[in-house]
Design an enzyme around this catalytic site. Structure first.
Site, short mmCIF file in Angstrom:
data_model
loop_
_atom_site.label_atom_id
_atom_site.label_comp_id
_atom_site.label_asym_id
_atom_site.label_seq_id
_atom_site.Cartn_x
_atom_site.Cartn_y
_atom_site.Cartn_z
N ARG A 302 0.83 -1.21 0.00
CA ARG A 302 0.00 0.00 0.00
C ARG A 302 0.87 1.26 0.00
O ARG A 302 0.55 2.24 -0.69
CB ARG A 302 -0.92 0.00 1.21
N SER A 317 -6.81 3.52 0.91
CA SER A 317 -6.70 2.97 2.26
C SER A 317 -6.56 1.45 2.12
O SER A 317 -6.33 0.95 1.03
CB SER A 317 -7.96 3.32 3.05
N GLN A 389 -17.55 7.98 0.88
CA GLN A 389 -17.13 8.62 2.13
C GLN A 389 -17.42 10.11 2.12
O GLN A 389 -17.86 10.67 3.11
CB GLN A 389 -15.63 8.38 2.39
N ILE A 437 -4.91 -2.48 13.27
CA ILE A 437 -3.63 -3.09 12.90
C ILE A 437 -2.63 -2.77 14.01
O ILE A 437 -2.38 -1.60 14.31
CB ILE A 437 -3.14 -2.56 11.55
N HIS A 463 -26.07 -19.36 10.72
CA HIS A 463 -25.86 -20.80 10.87
C HIS A 463 -26.95 -21.66 10.24
O HIS A 463 -26.83 -22.88 10.17
CB HIS A 463 -25.68 -21.18 12.33
N ASP A 467 -22.16 -23.17 7.33
CA ASP A 467 -21.57 -23.96 8.41
C ASP A 467 -20.16 -23.46 8.71
O ASP A 467 -19.58 -22.70 7.94
CB ASP A 467 -21.58 -25.45 8.09
#
Lengths: 493, 373
Positions: A302, A317, A389, A437, A463, A467
């Site tokens: 990045r 980002s 954004q 991070i 569920h 699974d």
């Protein structure tokens, strides 16, 4: 009636005590001669009896004063009432705002001249009010010792006097008559007290605090439960030094009175819709699956690509990478991009990967989605994210941006956190929450410790049709794409 | 163009609060001229509030000079939906502010100057202030044909409005502020101050539209700085103080403690939109869906900026009635705001049956509803 008579006697006793210490008792004498014998000083009553419920039954029959609309200036005789700040039954203090009136481009705030309770509003909204005529009726608590002011007459000369009166009353040391009385009774100079109210007005609490500092004791709490700060440790009674056996001083419990009130608001609009959605979401049997991703390579990649994207006008980002990797994973595990119908009879595998990105806006949690990620490049995803954004922070997201999502990622890590338990947004069947991070020590293949950029992911899935194994395999694939970004190149369409 | 040098400085306002500036000749009344360093309408309105609430104007007069980047400012008791084109403003990024004084709606940009005259309540006198402005302008350009009307407007050539006035009176202080058009964007002004709304019933103070003209059109050599300077000069002369303009930063808490809270309050939805007096909307619109045109009738009552009652009249069975009533129920109590409605409707869609057609119809209806806001 006997109760009231007792209370009255109590009050007279208190006044007698006061009279011994102070020369200026003329106001007290004036009170005793008052016609309204039923009125009593609530604080004195409460101090001796602690029967709080008597407060409601003993209605203080004070004097009702008609507060007239004072002169506005410029020869104006009538105004329109635009907003009431109080309603009948509210208590007001002197200088509190009563209403807003408008006259010919001028907006005027009318403030109360008295302490008391509003008993009648003479005008409704948008009605014309006349200068010199009654605006509201205020019931003055006569124990406060306020003599009704002279009636305001329309001539400007009178209003000038009234203003002067107010100046003398409250120019430098602003304080209501009740506060002045309390100060006088306790031999306090108002100029020595620091006012904490509006315009540095001296409030009752300021006098009480001043007194507390002087005498080292707390005065009995008044019925209008005010905040009385507990004394600092230095002022507590110290244990006798000769008593060495008692090492721990016994804390003296003080009555801490808190005057905060609960505030109830209706749940409306967007929040009401969220209540409905989240209630529906909880009907989905969720299971969670979490893992740790080593983003060391991605961080480096990045950094290399950021300036290139910037030159094209786009802020890059980590999200575009996360989103694209998720889409590649969904190609292998399309059940995670599906939708279960209400009756749980049919599963619809959605063709488009419209990946939602949770956004924290002024409104609350908004989830716009990036459409058709399966055919978009990382750069295209990044520019779309920039657009969403920008619209999100301006509060201008459209219906198209906010609907049609099939899978969601929530980057809660930008605010903080490691693991989370995200709630699936119906009609989707899976959601991922990404933690922050962190730089953590990890072992490499050679058994050496190195600095790794670690991020945690927490998946939640439905569920009923997903699974654990499917979720785990999807997560592993997503993880492998991100830990080794070069591998994405092989599968990019 | 060399401007008359006026000594401008940034002095802490706190020291000025306590010591009134006595003019030469030892007159009792002091005067103060301040100018804002900011072009943010909310920050500048906050300065007005601050001075009104905190400054001792017993024996002092204050003149506050300010300019804003593009914004529409409505009066205290006005209805923004009725007064301006909110959609256009959102597109052009023009801010909307509600001031605390009365009066009508104005458009501000850097070509417009604002003057606020602060006095003690009993010294409130609008005509005197406006005469001061006229005197200053005439001293600058004697050929200007300007006069003050009894509505407290300043007219150019007897017909074009170049200045509007509003005032706020409190317990002990008062202020009178007015605009002055130097070279504002007239085209944008007229399009933004025209509301496309039909079917709005309200008791809010209506604005009185007027033809406007910039002073710049009369004399292209005029700039805002010249006008500000001339007015400050006249004010200084009349109040017998130095022609000294103090610059203030409306974000500086040390000079104006509590100012940032005031700016924030002026930007809240509750203040800008929520203070609108009660009004009702009764309108209809057409929707085009798959080759057919549908008539939709909407009635809403809005109080404190929130929808108190809502009724949507749709063609029979176009949307399942349960869904329609769900929308109406959700809108009731919600803010009369496009963002709120969009967020609300897209969230509600999650709990609706997953039908593509249904979603399209729902989105179409909700988009049209948000256009009303």
């Amino acid at each position: 009636m006997k109760l009231l008579k007792d209370a009255h006697l109590l009050y007279i006793n208190r006044i007698k005590r006061v009279c011994v210490h102070h020369v200026r008792s003329c106001s007290s004498i004036r009170f005793i001669k008052s016609k309204y014998a039923c009125v009593f000083d609530k604080s004195a009553f409460n101090f001796s009896h602690q029967h709080r419920f008597f407060r409601t039954s003993a209605v203080s029959r004070g004097q009702i004063v008609q507060f007239k609309l004072s002169d506005i200036g410029e020869g104006i005789t009538e105004v329109t009432v635009k907003e009431w700040y109080i309603k009948e039954g509210d208590s007001v203090s002197q200088f509190d705002s009563i209403c807003e009136v408008q006259s010919d481009k001028a907006s005027v705030t009318i403030t109360s001249r008295y302490d008391g309770v509003i008993r009648k509003l003479h005008y409704n909204l948008d009605e014309i009010a006349y200068v010199g005529k009654p605006l509201v009726d205020i019931e003055i608590d006569a124990s406060k010792g306020v003599a009704p002011e002279e009636d305001v007459v329309e001539t400007p000369a009178m209003s000038h006097e009234e203003h002067t009166h107010q100046e003398i009353k409250g120019h430098k040391t602003l304080a209501t008559p009740a506060v002045r009385r309390l100060a006088m009774e306790n031999n306090i100079k108002l100029s020595e007290v620091i006012g904490t109210g509006k315009d540095n007005r001296i409030l009752k609490e300021d006098i009480l605090n001043f007194l507390a500092k002087q005498t080292g004791a707390i005065l009995p709490p008044s019925p209008k439960a005010e905040i009385i700060a507990p004394l600092s440790k230095s002022e507590t009674v110290p244990t006798a030094p000769k008593d060495k056996a008692r090492k721990i001083p016994i804390p003296i419990s003080r009555p801490i009175v808190f005057s905060g009130k609960d505030k109830t608001e209706p749940v409306t609009g967007f929040h009401k819709a969220m209540v409905k959605t989240m209630s529906a979401a909880l009907k989905i049997p969720h299971f969670g699956y979490c893992d740790e991703i080593d983003l060391t390579h991605l961080v480096q990649l990045r950094e290399e690509l950021k300036p290139l994207a910037q030159s094209r006008g786009i802020k890059l980002s980590f999200m575009p990478f996360f989103i694209k990797a998720a889409s590649l994973g969904l190609l292998q595990y399309p059940i995670l991009n599906a939708s279960l119908d209400e009756s749980c009879q049919n599963v619809t595998y959605k063709a488009s990967h419209n990946i939602g990105v949770a956004m924290d806006t002024e409104q609350g949690l908004i989830v716009p989605n990036v459409k058709n990620v399966q055919v978009s490049s990382i750069f295209e995803i990044a520019s779309e994210l920039n657009r969403l954004q920008a619209l999100g922070s301006a509060g201008q997201l459209g219906t198209n941006d906010l609907t049609g999502g099939t899978f969601t990622l929530s980057n809660i890590g930008t605010i903080g956190g490691t693991y989370a338990k995200a709630v699936i947004l119906p009609p989707e069947v899976a959601i991922g929450a990404l933690g922050k991070i962190q730089v953590l020590p990890r072992f490499n293949g050679k058994g050496e410790v190195f600095k790794a950029q670690i991020m945690n992911v927490s998946w939640s899935a439905d569920h009923r049709i997903i699974d654990g194994a499917t979720m785990a395999r999807f997560s592993n694939l997503w993880k492998s794409y991100l830990e080794n970004p070069a591998s994405m190149l092989l599968d990019l369409k | 163009m060399v401007l008359q040098s006026s000594f401008k400085s940034c002095l802490p306002l706190s020291c000025l609060l306590r010591t009134p500036r006595a003019g030469f000749g030892g007159t009792a009344s002091g005067g103060l001229i301040i100018q804002s360093l900011s072009n943010d309408v909310y920050q500048n309105l906050a300065v007005e509030d601050w001075i009104h609430d905190h400054m001792n104007l017993e024996n002092r007069h204050v003149l506050f000079l300010w300019r804003n980047s593009p914004a529409v400012v409505i009066g205290r008791h006005q209805n923004p939906w009725q007064e301006c084109n909110l959609q256009l403003m959102r597109q052009k990024n023009i801010k909307l502010a509600r001031r605390r004084s009365g009066g009508g709606t104005v458009y501000h940009d850097l070509g417009n100057i604002n003057l606020t005259f602060f006095t003690a309540r009993k010294k409130y006198e609008r005509m005197e202030n406006l005469k001061l402005v006229v005197k200053a302008l005439k001293a600058l350009r004697p050929q200007l044909n300007i006069h003050v009307t009894d509505r407290y407007d300043i007219l150019l050539d007897g017909q074009y409005k170049i200045s509007g006035t509003a005032a706020k009176l409190g317990r002990t202080t008062a202020y009178h502020h007015c605009t002055l058009l130097c070279n504002a964007n007239k085209f944008l002004l007229s399009s933004v101050l025209k509301s496309p709304y039909k079917g709005l019933k309200s008791n809010a103070t209506p604005s009185v539209p007027a033809s406007v003209k910039n002073l710049f059109e009369e004399d292209p050599s005029l700039t805002c700085e010249m006008l500000l300077d001339a007015i400050a000069e006249e004010y200084a002369t009349q109040h017998r103080i130095d022609h000294h303009i103090t610059l203030i930063d409306p974000t500086d808490e040390t000079v104006l403690p509590g100012i940032n809270d005031k700016s924030k309050e002026l930007q809240t939805w509750e203040w800008v939109y929520g203070k609108t007096p009660k009004f009702s909307v009764s309108t209809c619109f057409n929707m085009i869906y798959k080759d057919s045109v549908l008539d939709v009738k909407v009635d809403m009552d809005v109080k404190h900026g929130r929808i108190e009652a809502c009724d949507i009249d749709l063609p029979q069975q176009w949307l399942p009635p349960a869904l329609c009533s769900e929308l109406v129920k959700s809108l009731t109590g919600s803010k009369f705001c496009p963002n709120e409605t969009t967020a609300l409707s897209s969230t509600l869609l999650r709990t609706c049956p997953q039908d593509y057609e249904l979603h399209r119809k729902w989105n179409l209806l909700c988009e049209n509803m948000t256009m009303l806001m």
